[in-house]
Enzyme design. Sequence first.
Site, PDB file in Angstrom:
ATOM      1  N   HIS A   1       0.816  -1.221   0.000  1.00 49.29           N
ATOM      2  CA  HIS A   1       0.000   0.000   0.000  1.00 49.29           C
ATOM      3  C   HIS A   1       0.856   1.281   0.000  1.00 49.29           C
ATOM      4  O   HIS A   1       0.450   2.305   0.543  1.00 49.29           O
ATOM      5  CB  HIS A   1      -0.985  -0.020   1.186  1.00 49.29           C
ATOM      6  CG  HIS A   1      -0.329  -0.069   2.541  1.00 49.29           C
ATOM      7  ND1 HIS A   1      -0.873  -0.752   3.611  1.00 49.29           N
ATOM      8  CD2 HIS A   1       0.825   0.473   3.022  1.00 49.29           C
ATOM      9  CE1 HIS A   1      -0.089  -0.614   4.655  1.00 49.29           C
ATOM     10  NE2 HIS A   1       0.944   0.124   4.326  1.00 49.29           N
TER      11      HIS A   1
ATOM     12  N   HIS B   1      -1.462   4.593   9.817  1.00 43.93           N
ATOM     13  CA  HIS B   1      -0.075   5.029  10.064  1.00 43.93           C
ATOM     14  C   HIS B   1      -0.100   6.316  10.879  1.00 43.93           C
ATOM     15  O   HIS B   1       0.376   7.355  10.439  1.00 43.93           O
ATOM     16  CB  HIS B   1       0.659   5.246   8.753  1.00 43.93           C
ATOM     17  CG  HIS B   1       0.693   4.047   7.845  1.00 43.93           C
ATOM     18  ND1 HIS B   1      -0.397   3.607   7.125  1.00 43.93           N
ATOM     19  CD2 HIS B   1       1.698   3.181   7.541  1.00 43.93           C
ATOM     20  CE1 HIS B   1      -0.065   2.536   6.415  1.00 43.93           C
ATOM     21  NE2 HIS B   1       1.189   2.263   6.653  1.00 43.93           N
TER      22      HIS B   1
ATOM     23  N   GLU C   1       3.922  -5.530   8.489  1.00 41.19           N
ATOM     24  CA  GLU C   1       2.616  -5.276   7.848  1.00 41.19           C
ATOM     25  C   GLU C   1       2.060  -6.524   7.183  1.00 41.19           C
ATOM     26  O   GLU C   1       0.861  -6.614   6.929  1.00 41.19           O
ATOM     27  CB  GLU C   1       2.740  -4.143   6.810  1.00 41.19           C
ATOM     28  CG  GLU C   1       2.946  -2.774   7.439  1.00 41.19           C
ATOM     29  CD  GLU C   1       3.001  -1.641   6.404  1.00 41.19           C
ATOM     30  OE1 GLU C   1       2.890  -0.477   6.814  1.00 41.19           O
ATOM     31  OE2 GLU C   1       3.180  -1.909   5.200  1.00 41.19           O
TER      32      GLU C   1
HETATM   33  C1  DHB Z   1       6.288   3.336   2.286  1.00 36.78           C
HETATM   34  C2  DHB Z   1       5.661   2.102   2.433  1.00 36.78           C
HETATM   35  C3  DHB Z   1       4.623   1.934   3.341  1.00 36.78           C
HETATM   36  O1  DHB Z   1       3.979   0.759   3.576  1.00 36.78           O
HETATM   37  C4  DHB Z   1       4.190   3.007   4.099  1.00 36.78           C
HETATM   38  O2  DHB Z   1       3.150   2.832   4.928  1.00 36.78           O
HETATM   39  C5  DHB Z   1       4.822   4.250   3.974  1.00 36.78           C
HETATM   40  C6  DHB Z   1       5.869   4.409   3.060  1.00 36.78           C
HETATM   41  C7  DHB Z   1       7.383   3.544   1.304  1.00 36.78           C
HETATM   42  O3  DHB Z   1       7.910   2.585   0.740  1.00 36.78           O
HETATM   43  O4  DHB Z   1       7.723   4.703   1.041  1.00 36.78           O
HETATM   44 FE    FE Z   2       2.514   0.991   5.426  1.00 37.21          FE
END
Ligand code: DHB
Ligand code: FE
Length: 281
Positions: free
Chosen positions: A12, A59, A240
């Site tokens: 995601h 988040h 995750e």
């Molecule tokens: C990124 C990936 C994530 O799952 C997230 O929640 C925030 C940033 C990333 O790869 O930048």
């Molecule tokens: Fe994430």
Amino acid sequence: MARITAGIATSHVPAIGAAIDLGKTGDEYWAPVFAGYEWVRTWIKDNTPDVVILCYNDHASAMMLDIVPTFALGFAEEYEPADEGWGARPVPTVMGDPDLAGHLAEQLVIDDFDLTIMNAMDVDHGLTVPLSLVFGQVEEWPCRVIPLAVNVTQFPTPSADRCWQLGAAIRDAVEAYPEDLDVQVWGTGGMSHQLQGERAGLINPEFDNAFLDKLIDGTDELRAITRLQFLREAGSEGIELIMWLIMRAALGEKVEQLHRFYHVPASNTAVGHTVLRPVAD
Ligand code: DHB
Ligand code: FE
């Protein structure tokens, strides 16, 4: 009766949402990522469910550190895309299903899952980026969504096995719902990635591909992965992947893999995506 007809898992990454919103999907960097989602974009047209139970993590967008629910089930009529610091994504409001959510809450609490019930919350990239990847840029999302937010940001996070048990209980609860509904369960996040610290940028394709293999018929091994193993092998945000196990358990014992995609990297993350269908014994 309601039934679970398929499961979808996908990373995601927020930059994927930005690429869609800013019209960059055809750029050299992004085109190979979006190519991996063409299959699901076609498939979903003939397989649009009535409801998606969408297992993701917030988040610190809707739930700041003043409250950290382990499992939070959305009971609202609708959910707005969260402002994560640069304005809310220009995507439709997410319509909920309080009737099915109420049934799930009742059944899951009876099954000893001490859920937090969210009567109001905004939903961040963990939920909206997968909707965009699967449904594209639409005026309205074509189905209702029940958000199920899992704590993966603050220790102690739930174990892989506890997530598996929750998925199995979700399956029982959906099958006990009297309405004739087509329900999909989605799990978002992962695959390996670490966003901070000395190992920032860590990606582990071997671990990720083994995870994708075992998701089909090696699930006992996935249920046994510890928090420390996720941290070591898949980086601090690799945890995750426990949301994928809720999805997988909700499909029952046997599944057929309809589609699989793996690409490194998008932003800091190894992108994984799979579509699974339950197979009757
Ligand atoms: C990124 C990936 C994530 O799952 C997230 O929640 C925030 C940033 C990333 O790869 O930048
Ligand atoms: Fe994430």
